[in-house]
Motif scaffolding. Structure first.
Motif, short mmCIF file in Angstrom:
data_model
loop_
_atom_site.label_atom_id
_atom_site.label_comp_id
_atom_site.label_asym_id
_atom_site.label_seq_id
_atom_site.Cartn_x
_atom_site.Cartn_y
_atom_site.Cartn_z
N LYS A 1 71.13 50.59 -13.78
CA LYS A 1 72.33 51.60 -13.61
C LYS A 1 73.72 50.89 -14.22
O LYS A 1 74.54 51.20 -15.10
CB LYS A 1 72.67 51.79 -12.48
CG LYS A 1 71.36 52.89 -11.82
CD LYS A 1 71.87 52.73 -10.32
CE LYS A 1 70.80 53.45 -9.59
NZ LYS A 1 70.67 53.45 -8.02
N GLU A 2 73.82 49.59 -13.76
CA GLU A 2 74.96 48.76 -14.40
C GLU A 2 75.23 48.58 -15.94
O GLU A 2 76.01 48.61 -16.58
CB GLU A 2 74.78 47.28 -13.90
CG GLU A 2 75.04 47.28 -12.32
CD GLU A 2 76.33 47.34 -11.84
OE1 GLU A 2 77.41 47.59 -12.64
OE2 GLU A 2 76.64 47.70 -10.46
N PHE A 3 73.82 48.48 -16.53
CA PHE A 3 73.95 48.05 -18.02
C PHE A 3 74.02 49.49 -18.66
O PHE A 3 74.16 49.63 -19.94
CB PHE A 3 72.88 47.32 -18.40
CG PHE A 3 72.95 45.95 -17.94
CD1 PHE A 3 73.88 45.52 -17.26
CD2 PHE A 3 71.72 45.06 -18.23
CE1 PHE A 3 73.83 44.14 -16.71
CE2 PHE A 3 71.86 43.89 -17.66
CZ PHE A 3 72.85 43.38 -16.82
N LYS A 4 73.36 50.60 -18.06
CA LYS A 4 73.49 51.98 -18.90
C LYS A 4 74.72 52.46 -19.49
O LYS A 4 74.65 52.98 -20.53
CB LYS A 4 72.96 53.01 -17.79
CG LYS A 4 72.44 54.31 -18.65
CD LYS A 4 72.13 55.03 -17.14
CE LYS A 4 71.58 56.67 -17.82
NZ LYS A 4 70.98 57.43 -16.97
N PHE A 5 75.72 52.11 -18.71
CA PHE A 5 76.86 52.37 -19.42
C PHE A 5 77.07 51.97 -20.95
O PHE A 5 77.68 52.55 -21.79
CB PHE A 5 78.43 51.99 -18.52
CG PHE A 5 79.69 52.03 -19.08
CD1 PHE A 5 80.25 53.43 -19.04
CD2 PHE A 5 80.14 51.02 -19.68
CE1 PHE A 5 81.41 53.38 -19.57
CE2 PHE A 5 81.48 51.19 -20.27
CZ PHE A 5 81.90 52.50 -20.17
N TYR A 6 76.68 50.64 -21.04
CA TYR A 6 76.99 50.07 -22.40
C TYR A 6 76.22 50.52 -23.29
O TYR A 6 76.53 50.32 -24.64
CB TYR A 6 76.99 48.53 -22.20
CG TYR A 6 77.90 48.01 -21.23
CD1 TYR A 6 79.43 47.87 -21.24
CD2 TYR A 6 77.49 47.65 -19.91
CE1 TYR A 6 80.13 47.69 -20.33
CE2 TYR A 6 78.28 47.13 -19.08
CZ TYR A 6 79.72 47.20 -19.33
OH TYR A 6 80.44 46.66 -18.28
N THR A 7 74.91 51.09 -22.91
CA THR A 7 73.97 51.58 -23.99
C THR A 7 74.17 53.12 -24.24
O THR A 7 73.52 53.57 -25.18
CB THR A 7 72.56 51.28 -23.57
OG1 THR A 7 72.39 51.66 -22.40
CG2 THR A 7 72.43 49.67 -23.69
N GLU A 8 74.55 53.84 -23.26
CA GLU A 8 74.46 55.12 -23.21
C GLU A 8 75.85 55.91 -23.00
O GLU A 8 76.09 56.84 -22.52
CB GLU A 8 73.70 55.87 -22.20
CG GLU A 8 72.12 55.53 -22.34
CD GLU A 8 71.22 56.11 -21.36
OE1 GLU A 8 71.50 57.05 -20.66
OE2 GLU A 8 70.22 55.60 -21.17
N ASN A 9 77.14 55.15 -23.61
CA ASN A 9 78.32 55.38 -23.32
C ASN A 9 78.46 56.84 -24.28
O ASN A 9 77.83 56.63 -25.24
CB ASN A 9 79.22 54.27 -23.75
CG ASN A 9 80.63 54.50 -23.51
OD1 ASN A 9 81.29 55.73 -23.22
ND2 ASN A 9 81.60 53.48 -23.54
N THR A 10 79.35 57.53 -24.06
CA THR A 10 79.74 58.79 -24.73
C THR A 10 80.17 58.48 -26.15
O THR A 10 79.89 58.95 -27.13
CB THR A 10 80.96 59.48 -24.26
OG1 THR A 10 80.57 59.81 -22.78
CG2 THR A 10 81.41 60.93 -24.96
N TYR A 11 80.98 57.18 -26.17
CA TYR A 11 81.39 56.59 -27.56
C TYR A 11 80.57 55.41 -27.84
O TYR A 11 80.16 54.78 -27.17
CB TYR A 11 82.85 56.09 -27.47
CG TYR A 11 83.69 57.31 -27.28
CD1 TYR A 11 84.16 58.47 -28.00
CD2 TYR A 11 84.32 57.59 -25.74
CE1 TYR A 11 84.65 59.52 -27.38
CE2 TYR A 11 85.07 58.36 -25.46
CZ TYR A 11 85.38 59.37 -26.28
OH TYR A 11 86.22 60.52 -25.80
N PRO A 12 80.26 55.14 -29.31
CA PRO A 12 79.69 54.04 -29.72
C PRO A 12 80.50 52.76 -29.15
O PRO A 12 81.77 52.67 -29.30
CB PRO A 12 80.03 54.19 -31.24
CG PRO A 12 79.90 55.51 -31.61
CD PRO A 12 80.75 56.29 -30.38
#
Length: 155
Positions: free
Chosen positions: A63-74
């Motif tokens: 969950k913590e790392f998902k933000f960096y890989t599945e962010n809305t923006y590259p």
């Protein structure tokens, strides 16, 4: 009697103080990559004695790392730095290993926005041996820790 028995169990099942220091260093390095597979590879050999912590820590890692890989923006990770901090909620005052994540988002029309985020891990230890680890979500920022240090030096 029971304490001696539990202590000897931890010595057999867990890590020695030297192994604990190596594990923490390796975990800090793995977390700094923001790659959950690196964390999983490090946790797997210790799943038996970490028990539920293993699953909780890893699922929270996803969950913590998902933000960096599945962010809305590259998103591009610019830097991950470590800092020592303290919990301000569940384990009042306990030591937390903080991670400052500096990242860049590329928005529409090529506009780049630099942002930062913080992650924290509590390494629970008894007699220098790791007994548990968990994510911490309520800890002092690096600036707050530095402010406390300045106040301590002034008094």
């Amino acid at each position: 009697m029971l304490n001696k028995l539990l202590s000897s169990f931890h010595k057999k099942a867990g890590l020695s103080p030297k192994e604990t220091r190596k594990f923490i260093s390796a975990m800090n390095t793995a977390v700094a990559t923001l790659d959950p597979q690196h964390v999983k590879q490090l946790l797997q050999p210790h799943g038996k004695w970490l028990k539920q912590s293993y699953y909780d820590f890893y699922s929270e890692c996803l969950k913590e790392f998902k933000f960096y890989t599945e962010n809305t923006y590259p998103t591009t990770i610019e830097a991950v730095t470590l800092f020592d901090t303290q919990c301000i909620f569940c384990e009042l005052g306990c030591r937390v290993q903080g991670f400052q994540v500096l990242y860049k988002e590329t928005h529409e029309h090529g506009m780049q926005v630099v942002r930062s985020d913080q992650l924290g891990i509590v390494y629970k230890m008894t007699e220098g041996r790791l007994t548990d680890l968990q994510w911490c979500h309520k800890f002092l920022s690096e600036d707050e820790i530095n402010d406390i240090k300045r106040i301590d030096l002034a008094t």
